[in-house]
Write a protein that holds these residues in place. Sequence first.
Motif: not given
Length: 150
Positions: A50, A93-95, A98, A135
């Motif tokens: 990440h 979730y797609r990612r 953050r 996201v």
Amino acid sequence: MALDQSFVGRTYPPSRPYEVGREKIREFAEAIGDDNPAYTDVEAAKALGHPDVIAPPTFVFSITFREVEQVVRDPKLGLDWSRVVHGDQRFVYRRPVRAGDVLSVTSTIESIKSLAGNDVLDVRGEVQDPSGETVVTVRSKLVARAAEEE
């Protein structure tokens, strides 16, 4: 009184952008008792691939709940907010979210049902970055308990 069925499919304007900060992520992780280092340590997050610390999966609830509240407080919908309880919450979730993300939420009423005198409202929130990439999709089920007969 039953909710207005014409609201099914109604989409509300996107929320104002929310910038996800490292400190907010740390505070949230601490509040839920999750000591995963990817939530607080940049180097630990980078070691997992990440670019910065990531948020716990339920972190977006703090962003999307305000938008769901906007939907259910719409006076034209006819929902008695004082009788509402949280029925369910789901995240797809797609990612990961953050630190540094700038996110907005667009809410859509997916269904309105009446079950045993209770109104059940399903709301989908699309959490997107400034480029319009989704996201995470959040589905919230709210139940407006039937009024007690006097």
